[in-house]
Design an enzyme around this catalytic site. Structure first.
Site, PDB file in Angstrom:
ATOM      1  CB  CYS A 105     -70.323  41.372  72.589  1.00 28.15           C
ATOM      2  SG  CYS A 105     -70.938  39.784  73.181  1.00 28.15           S
ATOM      3  CB  SER A 114     -70.225  36.168  76.194  1.00 24.96           C
ATOM      4  OG  SER A 114     -70.348  35.919  74.822  1.00 24.96           O
ATOM      5  CD1 TRP A 150     -75.963  34.842  70.094  1.00 22.69           C
ATOM      6  CD2 TRP A 150     -74.080  35.644  71.027  1.00 22.69           C
ATOM      7  NE1 TRP A 150     -76.314  35.604  71.165  1.00 22.69           N
ATOM      8  CE2 TRP A 150     -75.191  36.117  71.762  1.00 22.69           C
ATOM      9  CE3 TRP A 150     -72.798  36.019  71.431  1.00 22.69           C
ATOM     10  CZ2 TRP A 150     -75.063  36.947  72.881  1.00 22.69           C
ATOM     11  CZ3 TRP A 150     -72.679  36.836  72.536  1.00 22.69           C
ATOM     12  CH2 TRP A 150     -73.798  37.300  73.248  1.00 22.69           C
TER      13      TRP A 150
HETATM   14  P1  FAD Z   1     -82.128  26.475  70.947  1.00 20.20           P
HETATM   15  O1  FAD Z   1     -83.050  25.371  71.306  1.00 20.20           O
HETATM   16  O2  FAD Z   1     -80.750  26.116  70.631  1.00 20.20           O
HETATM   17  O3  FAD Z   1     -82.755  27.335  69.799  1.00 20.20           O
HETATM   18  C1  FAD Z   1     -82.030  28.432  69.304  1.00 20.20           C
HETATM   19  C2  FAD Z   1     -82.573  28.898  67.966  1.00 20.20           C
HETATM   20  O4  FAD Z   1     -82.410  27.874  66.997  1.00 20.20           O
HETATM   21  C3  FAD Z   1     -84.050  29.217  67.942  1.00 20.20           C
HETATM   22  O5  FAD Z   1     -84.313  30.514  68.352  1.00 20.20           O
HETATM   23  C4  FAD Z   1     -84.378  29.003  66.493  1.00 20.20           C
HETATM   24  O6  FAD Z   1     -84.034  30.132  65.745  1.00 20.20           O
HETATM   25  C5  FAD Z   1     -83.484  27.866  66.099  1.00 20.20           C
HETATM   26  N1  FAD Z   1     -84.238  26.590  66.237  1.00 20.20           N
HETATM   27  C6  FAD Z   1     -84.140  25.690  67.237  1.00 20.20           C
HETATM   28  N2  FAD Z   1     -84.963  24.653  67.024  1.00 20.20           N
HETATM   29  C7  FAD Z   1     -85.610  24.917  65.872  1.00 20.20           C
HETATM   30  C8  FAD Z   1     -86.605  24.218  65.106  1.00 20.20           C
HETATM   31  N3  FAD Z   1     -87.096  23.045  65.488  1.00 20.20           N
HETATM   32  N4  FAD Z   1     -87.001  24.780  63.946  1.00 20.20           N
HETATM   33  C9  FAD Z   1     -86.505  25.944  63.525  1.00 20.20           C
HETATM   34  N5  FAD Z   1     -85.588  26.654  64.214  1.00 20.20           N
HETATM   35  C10 FAD Z   1     -85.153  26.142  65.366  1.00 20.20           C
HETATM   36  N6  FAD Z   1     -76.788  33.808  74.511  1.00 20.20           N
HETATM   37  C11 FAD Z   1     -77.073  34.567  75.586  1.00 20.20           C
HETATM   38  O7  FAD Z   1     -78.233  34.707  75.975  1.00 20.20           O
HETATM   39  N7  FAD Z   1     -76.058  35.204  76.287  1.00 20.20           N
HETATM   40  C12 FAD Z   1     -74.766  35.099  75.932  1.00 20.20           C
HETATM   41  O8  FAD Z   1     -73.897  35.675  76.583  1.00 20.20           O
HETATM   42  C13 FAD Z   1     -74.445  34.299  74.779  1.00 20.20           C
HETATM   43  N8  FAD Z   1     -73.166  34.170  74.362  1.00 20.20           N
HETATM   44  C14 FAD Z   1     -72.885  33.401  73.275  1.00 20.20           C
HETATM   45  C15 FAD Z   1     -71.557  33.277  72.855  1.00 20.20           C
HETATM   46  C16 FAD Z   1     -71.244  32.494  71.769  1.00 20.20           C
HETATM   47  C17 FAD Z   1     -69.819  32.366  71.327  1.00 20.20           C
HETATM   48  C18 FAD Z   1     -72.275  31.821  71.079  1.00 20.20           C
HETATM   49  C19 FAD Z   1     -71.961  30.953  69.896  1.00 20.20           C
HETATM   50  C20 FAD Z   1     -73.591  31.944  71.480  1.00 20.20           C
HETATM   51  C21 FAD Z   1     -73.915  32.739  72.575  1.00 20.20           C
HETATM   52  N9  FAD Z   1     -75.228  32.861  73.007  1.00 20.20           N
HETATM   53  C22 FAD Z   1     -75.503  33.647  74.099  1.00 20.20           C
HETATM   54  C23 FAD Z   1     -76.336  32.099  72.387  1.00 20.20           C
HETATM   55  C24 FAD Z   1     -76.514  30.762  73.138  1.00 20.20           C
HETATM   56  O9  FAD Z   1     -75.401  29.921  72.914  1.00 20.20           O
HETATM   57  C25 FAD Z   1     -77.746  29.974  72.696  1.00 20.20           C
HETATM   58  O10 FAD Z   1     -77.753  29.857  71.313  1.00 20.20           O
HETATM   59  C26 FAD Z   1     -79.050  30.586  73.142  1.00 20.20           C
HETATM   60  O11 FAD Z   1     -79.066  30.733  74.540  1.00 20.20           O
HETATM   61  C27 FAD Z   1     -80.236  29.726  72.728  1.00 20.20           C
HETATM   62  O12 FAD Z   1     -80.056  28.423  73.226  1.00 20.20           O
HETATM   63  P2  FAD Z   1     -81.289  27.465  73.503  1.00 20.20           P
HETATM   64  O13 FAD Z   1     -80.763  26.087  73.680  1.00 20.20           O
HETATM   65  O14 FAD Z   1     -82.164  27.988  74.598  1.00 20.20           O
HETATM   66  O15 FAD Z   1     -82.118  27.544  72.151  1.00 20.20           O
END
Ligand code: FAD
Length: 690
Positions: A643, A450, A690
């Site tokens: 949010c 966001s 989210w």
């Molecule tokens: P990822 O690698 O994608 O992991 C995320 C989660 O997926 C993990 O915590 C776990 O629960 C699960 N997961 C991943 N791999 C595994 C596995 N092997 N086994 C089991 N579970 C697993 N985030 C913010 O910090 N700030 C924002 O403003 C924000 N805004 C958003 C707005 C929208 C519309 C949406 C959809 C999401 C938003 N998010 C926000 C969340 C953001 O998009 C990400 O999901 C977040 O930052 C995590 O991403 P990542 O790639 O670091 O983690």
């Protein structure tokens, strides 16, 4: 369809190539590059491509078409899995199709010996995904009109339906529910139940698996199919390209499309074409123990990208080197990691999910979601390629036993390579066809954030507020680390002068393919959202944003501050923010004070610290304490925004708001809930969760 000469050459070469690949020989006799695909073309509409479903199925000799309405790729992935299973178990001639690519006015002419499957995600407030909008409007239309004039209109249509939803949203799985109802009303015959997967409860995958078996049984009966021993047939052919190296100019080493490969990326920048944006500033908002929160300013002035306060920015991450190595290693691909390969769909209706020629390393690093949760079904598929009998038995057990899988894989957040490694005790899985991995591992997805800046204040600079994802899990040595947020953390370190950032010991190819990102650029695009300030700035707003849920509200508050500086009058702005401790993870403390100096009484910050007092205090408690004022503001048509965390917070805020209305207005709770529903319907209540 007629094959032209090139097609025949390609097919022949591929066949040889595939044989060569599986026999570990070499592709021979290839001088030109008939398989090079520009990707943009591979994905975009081909000239003259038919939008007629019946014609398409005839042309390709298909009797089962699987449509997907997908936003983040899961529905698309499930559609492919159904296609594969239908083919391998029942010999169905399946094809997967994007809902956007066909017309629906001849659904009634699909013969009754064929079947149409719908895998439909529900998005946001019960909306169709972007690619399903036209289909949805058509099928929900008051007067859907079919040319044949059958009665009932879809009396010949056999269909199957599965929905992907999230029970924390008000309109749970409304896409599949509504489409199912509409099809029933038109006289179509559903086979099996209309399945519903629930992301909110974290059971999507299991819901899908539990739904599909009875569905297949029903379909088998209905269509008189015979089940056969599942035979794996690769969908993609892989040819090693001995004439090319990773430095050859036509080889993709992570570039998302042809323009990027040629070094001339141009807009429009979107979900198929990211903008490689410079990072202007980046810093940590807090850093306690193992928790970091990033603020990053991304400069879009070199592009034609635009945004509005409340929109989302998508970040295209790359996988950490350690996980790329682990993956290549366990599959016995380490030595070949930089070998150039071409990948071509052996099935005319399948699409290669990345541009080629490319390398194994680039595919794994830039295009595969290798760190994500593993699907149980995929483990069952891979059992056939196990390096020994013991591993095969273990994979079959993991694939078949839900509880065992949960205990061994799920709770430890193991990714595919970690599972393979633990199952075979480190023995490499050299028998797995690479095609099976392309089919079974989902595409690496951009992550949304966001936007936390105001477009009025800084139209060409987008800010992100993100917590770095890190979890200590019992029974696992190293913590689980999120892909995109740790990549962003590495970029932050680089941008602040660290030459070789290794956040938590992880390394990322932050310089990008051919060093084009230089370590201080990040691939992004913008997605427009409906989460918007009222067009009349004098309207009061109530914002609920604990943790990183405060991101868009930083944008809202800064926007109103700027409006006041520009001489405008703004309405009351009340922000409920919550975090653990005032001295630990309080976001933008100083900025709120600065806003207060300009906005005066028009701005109020209400704080909830969950770990400071004897009792946990959350934003919804503070909201309740302000019942009277909240009710008054709503009577003045205040907009209400939520949010952040969808699973708990957003739902509780919704409940508390109904209680407030009920108490303050002396009306029954059911009536108050109705009012809240109407507020949502009229956009007076908006969520970005989210
Ligand atoms: P990822 O690698 O994608 O992991 C995320 C989660 O997926 C993990 O915590 C776990 O629960 C699960 N997961 C991943 N791999 C595994 C596995 N092997 N086994 C089991 N579970 C697993 N985030 C913010 O910090 N700030 C924002 O403003 C924000 N805004 C958003 C707005 C929208 C519309 C949406 C959809 C999401 C938003 N998010 C926000 C969340 C953001 O998009 C990400 O999901 C977040 O930052 C995590 O991403 P990542 O790639 O670091 O983690």
């Amino acid at each position: 369809a007629e094959l032209d000469t090139l097609d025949i050459i390609v097919l022949a070469a591929l066949l040889l190539g595939t044989i060569a690949y599986f026999t570990k020989g070499k592709a021979w006799g290839v001088t030109k590059d008939p398989y090079s695909s520009s990707f943009a073309n591979a994905n975009g509409a081909k000239a003259g491509k038919t939008r007629n479903i019946v014609e398409k199925m005839e042309e390709e000799g298909k009797n089962c078409i699987i449509f997907y309405g997908s936003q983040t790729g899961t529905a698309e992935d499930y559609a492919s899995r159904l296609a594969k299973e239908g083919k391998s178990r029942y010999g169905l001639e399946t094809m997967v199709a994007d809902l956007e690519e066909f017309d629906y006015d001849n659904l009634d002419t699909i013969p009754s010996d064929k079947v149409v499957m719908f895998v439909l995600a529900t998005y946001g407030e019960g909306e169709p995904t972007d690619n399903a909008v036209d289909f949805y409007e058509f099928i929900m239309g008051e007067d859907v009109n079919f040319s044949e004039g059958n009665d009932p209109p879809l009396g010949n249509l056999n269909y199957v339906a599965f929905g992907l939803g999230n029970n924390t949203y008000e309109h749970y799985n409304s896409m599949v529910r509504n489409v199912n109802k509409a099809l029933e009303k038109l006289g179509a015959h559903r086979i099996g139940e209309a399945g519903e997967g629930d992301d909110g409860a974290g059971t999507m995958e299991e819901d899908f698996l539990a739904w599909k078996d009875p569905m297949w049984a029903a379909l088998q009966k209905k269509m008189g199919l015979e089940e056969r021993e599942a035979v794996y047939e690769p969908i993609f052919g892989i040819v090693e390209r001995d004439g090319l190296t990773k430095d050859s100019p036509e080889v993709y080493v992570g570039e998302p499309n042809k323009m990027h490969l040629d070094g001339t990326p141009k807009g429009p920048f979107n979900a198929h074409n990211p903008y490689i944006a410079p990072i202007a500033t980046s810093y940590e908002l807090f850093n306690v123990k193992d928790r970091n929160c990033l603020h990053m300013e991304i400069d879009i002035s070199g592009s034609n990208l635009t945004y509005q306060t409340g929109d989302h920015i998508a970040v295209w991450p790359t996988n950490p080197g350690e996980e790329v190595d682990r993956f290549l290693d366990i599959l016995g691909l380490t030595e070949k990691r930089n070998k150039v390969i071409s990948v071509k769909a052996l099935e005319p209706t399948a699409k290669v999910p990345f541009p080629t020629p490319t390398t194994f390393d680039a595919i794994v690093r830039y295009h595969m979601e290798i760190c994500a949760p593993v699907s149980r079904q995929f483990l069952a598929t891979l059992a056939a390629f196990a390096p020994d009998e013991e591993s095969k038995a273990e994979m079959t057990k993991l694939g078949g036993d839900k509880d065992y899988f949960h205990e061994k894989v799920n709770i430890h957040h193991l990714n595919i390579a970690r599972v393979l490694k633990s199952v075979s005790k480190g023995k490499p899985w050299t028998n797995v066809p690479f095609s099976a991995l392309i089919e079974g591992v989902t595409k690496l997805q951009p992550r949304y954030y966001s936007i936390s800046s105001s477009s009025l204040e800084q139209p060409k600079m987008i800010s992100i507020t993100a917590v770095v994802e890190s979890q200590h899990l019992p029974g696992r040595e190293d913590p689980f680390r999120g892909v995109a947020t740790n990549y962003l953390l590495a970029l932050k370190e680089k941008q602040n002068g660290e030459p070789n950032p290794t956040p938590f010991g992880l390394t990322y190819e932050i310089t990008g393919p051919r060093n084009r990102y230089d370590g201080v650029h990040v691939p992004v695009h913008v997605r427009h959202s409906n989460f918007k300030l009222p067009s009349d700035p004098t309207k009061p707003i109530i914002c609920i944003g604990p943790g990183t849920g405060v991101a868009p509200f930083r944008g809202f508050v800064r926007e109103r501050k700027k409006q006041v500086e520009n001489g405008e009058t703004v309405g009351k702005t009340i922000l409920f923010f919550g975090c653990r401790k005032s001295h630990e993870d309080f976001l933008y403390d100083k900025e709120w004070q600065e806003a207060k100096e300009v906005l005066g009484d028009k701005f109020e910050l209400v704080l909830a610290f969950s770990r400071e007092g004897p009792k946990k205090v959350y934003v919804q408690h503070r909201l309740k304490e302000r019942s009277k004022e909240i009710n008054e503001l709503l009577e003045q048509k205040a907009y209400f925004y939520v949010c952040g965390d969808a699973a708990n917070m957003a739902r509780e805020v919704n409940t508390v708001l109904a209680q407030i209305l009920s108490d303050e207005r002396g009306i029954p709770e059911a009536k108050a809930e109705e009012i809240v529903k109407n507020m949502r319907a009229s956009n007076q209540y908006q969520e970005d969760v989210w």
